[in-house]
Design a protein around this motif. Structure first.
Motif, short mmCIF file in Angstrom:
data_model
loop_
_atom_site.label_atom_id
_atom_site.label_comp_id
_atom_site.label_asym_id
_atom_site.label_seq_id
_atom_site.Cartn_x
_atom_site.Cartn_y
_atom_site.Cartn_z
N PHE A 1 -16.37 -2.13 6.61
CA PHE A 1 -15.25 -2.05 5.67
C PHE A 1 -15.71 -2.39 4.25
CE2 PHE A 1 -12.28 -3.23 9.40
CZ PHE A 1 -12.16 -1.90 9.76
N TYR A 2 -16.61 -3.36 4.15
CA TYR A 2 -17.14 -3.77 2.85
C TYR A 2 -17.97 -2.65 2.22
CZ TYR A 2 -20.38 -6.13 -0.37
OH TYR A 2 -21.14 -6.49 -1.45
N GLU A 3 -18.78 -1.99 3.02
CA GLU A 3 -19.72 -1.00 2.48
C GLU A 3 -19.06 0.33 2.15
OE1 GLU A 3 -22.79 -0.72 5.40
OE2 GLU A 3 -23.64 -2.69 4.93
N VAL A 4 -18.14 0.80 3.00
CA VAL A 4 -17.59 2.15 2.78
C VAL A 4 -16.09 2.15 2.54
CG1 VAL A 4 -19.40 3.11 4.24
CG2 VAL A 4 -17.16 2.66 5.24
N PRO B 1 -17.92 -10.52 3.72
CA PRO B 1 -17.79 -9.24 3.03
C PRO B 1 -16.69 -8.39 3.65
CG PRO B 1 -19.74 -9.26 4.43
CD PRO B 1 -19.23 -10.67 4.38
N GLY B 2 -16.00 -7.65 2.81
CA GLY B 2 -14.91 -6.83 3.30
C GLY B 2 -13.57 -7.52 3.27
N PHE B 3 -13.56 -8.82 2.96
CA PHE B 3 -12.31 -9.58 2.98
C PHE B 3 -11.27 -8.98 2.04
CE2 PHE B 3 -9.61 -12.89 1.20
CZ PHE B 3 -9.10 -13.49 2.34
N GLN B 4 -11.67 -8.71 0.80
CA GLN B 4 -10.70 -8.23 -0.18
C GLN B 4 -10.13 -6.86 0.20
OE1 GLN B 4 -9.29 -9.78 -2.43
NE2 GLN B 4 -10.60 -11.40 -3.18
N ALA B 5 -11.02 -5.92 0.52
CA ALA B 5 -10.56 -4.56 0.84
C ALA B 5 -9.66 -4.57 2.07
CB ALA B 5 -11.76 -3.65 1.08
N LEU B 6 -10.03 -5.34 3.05
CA LEU B 6 -9.25 -5.40 4.28
C LEU B 6 -7.93 -6.11 4.07
CD1 LEU B 6 -9.24 -4.64 7.22
CD2 LEU B 6 -10.41 -6.77 7.75
N TRP B 7 -7.96 -7.16 3.25
CA TRP B 7 -6.73 -7.91 3.00
C TRP B 7 -5.71 -7.04 2.28
CZ3 TRP B 7 -5.28 -12.07 5.32
CH2 TRP B 7 -4.18 -12.79 4.83
N LEU B 8 -6.15 -6.28 1.30
CA LEU B 8 -5.23 -5.38 0.60
C LEU B 8 -4.69 -4.32 1.54
CD1 LEU B 8 -7.16 -4.93 -2.78
CD2 LEU B 8 -5.09 -6.26 -2.39
N GLN B 9 -5.53 -3.81 2.42
CA GLN B 9 -5.12 -2.78 3.37
C GLN B 9 -4.06 -3.31 4.33
OE1 GLN B 9 -5.98 0.44 3.58
NE2 GLN B 9 -4.76 0.79 5.43
N SER B 10 -4.14 -4.58 4.66
CA SER B 10 -3.27 -5.16 5.68
C SER B 10 -1.85 -5.43 5.19
CB SER B 10 -3.87 -6.47 6.18
OG SER B 10 -3.73 -7.50 5.21
N GLN B 11 -1.63 -5.36 3.88
CA GLN B 11 -0.33 -5.78 3.36
C GLN B 11 0.82 -4.88 3.82
OE1 GLN B 11 -0.10 -8.86 1.71
NE2 GLN B 11 -2.14 -8.73 2.61
#
Length: 209
Positions: free
Chosen positions: A31-34, A113-123
């Motif tokens: 998730f962090y990389e792509v 890594p990937g925390f931010q992208a995944l957190w935004l996706q989960s909202q």
């Protein structure tokens, strides 16, 4: 049709738990990389060095993996803040208080890594959004308790309002620093300066406490 976001089954043995941990760690990296949208279960299985069938034994899709990761992040942060927000922060200098709260949070972002992208996706997931809200409210109440005792001349409403502003500011601006090990240290430093200046303006300098 809404995709399922729950695990197919829970592990019964230590080996199954280890496989799930490997899948989650691999997913966070992918998730962090792509990014979440471009990530696939095939990518995750390959990174986890596991067969795609083994992944599907536990997770029906990447959305279910993302949900489990977010649940893990929430629990990690809850434990992290319980250890950070202690009575000792009432007495330390303001700059140290800010460091003691923000530095462990920044370190968590760097090592996950990937925390931010995944957190935004989960909202968009109501259950995960509620978990995030509960975590934010608990953090806000505890920080307000610390402010009220650091600054006894202030009332509880002022302490709560200042806590809400600080917490929301961190949540809004921390993503600007990036994600993973390459967080922008200058943005973190300026965020700390902003919070310190705000608290000094509201509650006064250390000598006025």
């Amino acid at each position: 049709m809404t995709k399922p976001t729950t695990m197919r089954r829970l592990p019964r043995q230590a080996r199954g738990e280890q496989r799930i941990a490997a899948i989650l760690q691999a997913a966070a990296q992918v998730f962090y990389e792509v990014g979440f949208d471009a990530a696939t279960t095939d990518m995750i299985a390959q990174r986890a060095h596991t067969a795609i069938g083994s992944l599907y034994d536990f997770f029906p899709n990447k959305e279910a993996i993302a949900q489990r990761l977010c649940e893990q992040f929430c629990e990690d942060l809850r434990v992290l803040f319980e250890g950070i927000l202690t009575d000792e922060l009432v007495q330390v200098p303001l700059s140290q208080l800010i460091d003691d709260i923000l530095d462990p949070l920044v370190q968590y972002h760097q090592t996950h890594p990937g925390f931010q992208a995944l957190w935004l996706q989960s909202q968009g997931d109501p259950r995960l959004a509620r978990m995030h809200q509960d975590l934010t409210e608990a953090l806000t109440r505890k920080t307000a308790w610390i402010f009220a005792r650091r600054y006894p001349k202030s009332d509880e409403a002022s302490a709560l309002r200042s806590s809400q502003i600080c917490i929301r500011t961190v949540q809004a601006l921390l993503p600007l620093a990036g994600d993973g090990p390459d967080l922008d240290s200058q943005i973190i430093a300026e965020l700390k300066t902003m919070i310190q200046a705000y608290l000094q303006a509201v509650f006064g300098s250390e000598s006025e406490m």
